[in-house]
Scaffold this active site. Sequence first.
Site, PDB file in Angstrom:
ATOM      1  N   SER A 137       0.847  -1.185   0.000  1.00 30.80           N
ATOM      2  CA  SER A 137       0.000   0.000   0.000  1.00 30.80           C
ATOM      3  C   SER A 137       0.891   1.247   0.000  1.00 30.80           C
ATOM      4  O   SER A 137       1.817   1.337  -0.800  1.00 30.80           O
ATOM      5  CB  SER A 137      -0.957  -0.030   1.193  1.00 30.80           C
ATOM      6  OG  SER A 137      -1.961   0.947   1.063  1.00 30.80           O
ATOM      7  N   ASP A 306      -8.328  -5.729  -6.207  1.00 28.04           N
ATOM      8  CA  ASP A 306      -7.931  -4.473  -5.564  1.00 28.04           C
ATOM      9  C   ASP A 306      -8.282  -3.304  -6.476  1.00 28.04           C
ATOM     10  O   ASP A 306      -7.668  -3.114  -7.522  1.00 28.04           O
ATOM     11  CB  ASP A 306      -6.429  -4.508  -5.276  1.00 28.04           C
ATOM     12  CG  ASP A 306      -5.930  -3.300  -4.498  1.00 28.04           C
ATOM     13  OD1 ASP A 306      -6.729  -2.385  -4.218  1.00 28.04           O
ATOM     14  OD2 ASP A 306      -4.731  -3.277  -4.163  1.00 28.04           O
ATOM     15  N   HIS A 340      -8.115  -4.695  -1.577  1.00 21.11           N
ATOM     16  CA  HIS A 340      -6.805  -4.151  -1.222  1.00 21.11           C
ATOM     17  C   HIS A 340      -6.213  -4.865  -0.010  1.00 21.11           C
ATOM     18  O   HIS A 340      -4.991  -5.003   0.110  1.00 21.11           O
ATOM     19  CB  HIS A 340      -6.934  -2.652  -0.950  1.00 21.11           C
ATOM     20  CG  HIS A 340      -5.634  -1.966  -0.714  1.00 21.11           C
ATOM     21  ND1 HIS A 340      -4.606  -1.969  -1.630  1.00 21.11           N
ATOM     22  CD2 HIS A 340      -5.186  -1.249   0.360  1.00 21.11           C
ATOM     23  CE1 HIS A 340      -3.577  -1.283  -1.146  1.00 21.11           C
ATOM     24  NE2 HIS A 340      -3.901  -0.851   0.058  1.00 21.11           N
TER      25      HIS A 340
END
Length: 374
Positions: A137, A306, A340
């Site tokens: 991330s 994601d 995600h």
Amino acid sequence: MPTTELDGFTFACGDTVDSLTVAYRTYGDYTGSNAVLVCHALTGSQHVRGRADGDDRGWWPDIVGPGRPIDTTEYFVVCANVPGSCHGTDGPPADGPGGDPWGTAFPPVTVPDWTRCQRRLLDTLGVDRLHAVVGGSVGGMNALDWARRYPDDVHRIAAVATAPRLDAQCLGLNAIARRAIRGDPNWNDGDYYGGAHPDRGLALARQLGHVMYLSKASMADKFGRRTATTDTALPADPAAEFFATRDVESYLDYQADTFVARFDANSYLYLLRAMDAYDLAAGRPSVADALAAFDGDALVLSFTGDWHFTAAQSATVADAFRAGGAAGVAHHVVDSDYGHDAFLVDSAAVGPPLADFLAAGTDGAAVTDATGGV
């Protein structure tokens, strides 16, 4: 909890603090060539494997540890809480020079600030060149920033569920999260440490984040339209008695309740701003140009479910590494419905390519390359 003091740290904004406290954890023994830096995500901490007192499992316990993909019997793992956060490294809730919390007087932070802070921490630990930097991330942005700023200091980069910059959709959602916090009357322009904290605004911001981190498929499977029984909602909903409470709402309430108990609203604002502002290619003609000095191996790992950082965005990062001249590049795409959050929860899919990449680079047996297939 180990900490170190970095004297005279200057932030990208130009502000200098006399001393910056940095909280960190190390796992394993350093041999001189086996250091792996792990960069945490937005609200993560240095406790990648868990707290020393055993109070929790940490945020990546199935990936980092003895016999895990990032094997702490083989690698010397370092993870530092980034400046601006609230897990021991200086940020808005930390005491400033006058003894009171900094609040919004703390210098604005950037992803490059995190990278330079980590470089200086590693200097204090006696670590020169890293075997690898791994991050997911915004931690993946941090890992990519290492390839740009310290290309000679790292052999391998693993950028997981990330992108070179945020797109307009994510920027807009983050703006809503910030407005939720700043719109809470208790925020008081960031000066709330002596009284009630802006928990309602922070709760809303975090609930929005959790929706961003899941996929449509995972939410449908986990919650559907099922109703739930609840005594309270966070934030309180005066109209709740007229409507059924859904399972998804109960989940969001629980996540918000636990989050506001452990995180600081100003820190959340600071870290969101750092992520919003980051552009790997800033000041350079292209992402490839920004990565051109890195000649090691790069693994870009993405997930089909994601929508926060898409597989297509990851493909552009892999292409940039190739164009920049990296020795080996692989874009490994995981077929996953977890959204995600897959990089945190789908360890069975994340672990093998990551372990093999650390051991053998892009020649690792479990490493695949989806070039042209995204």
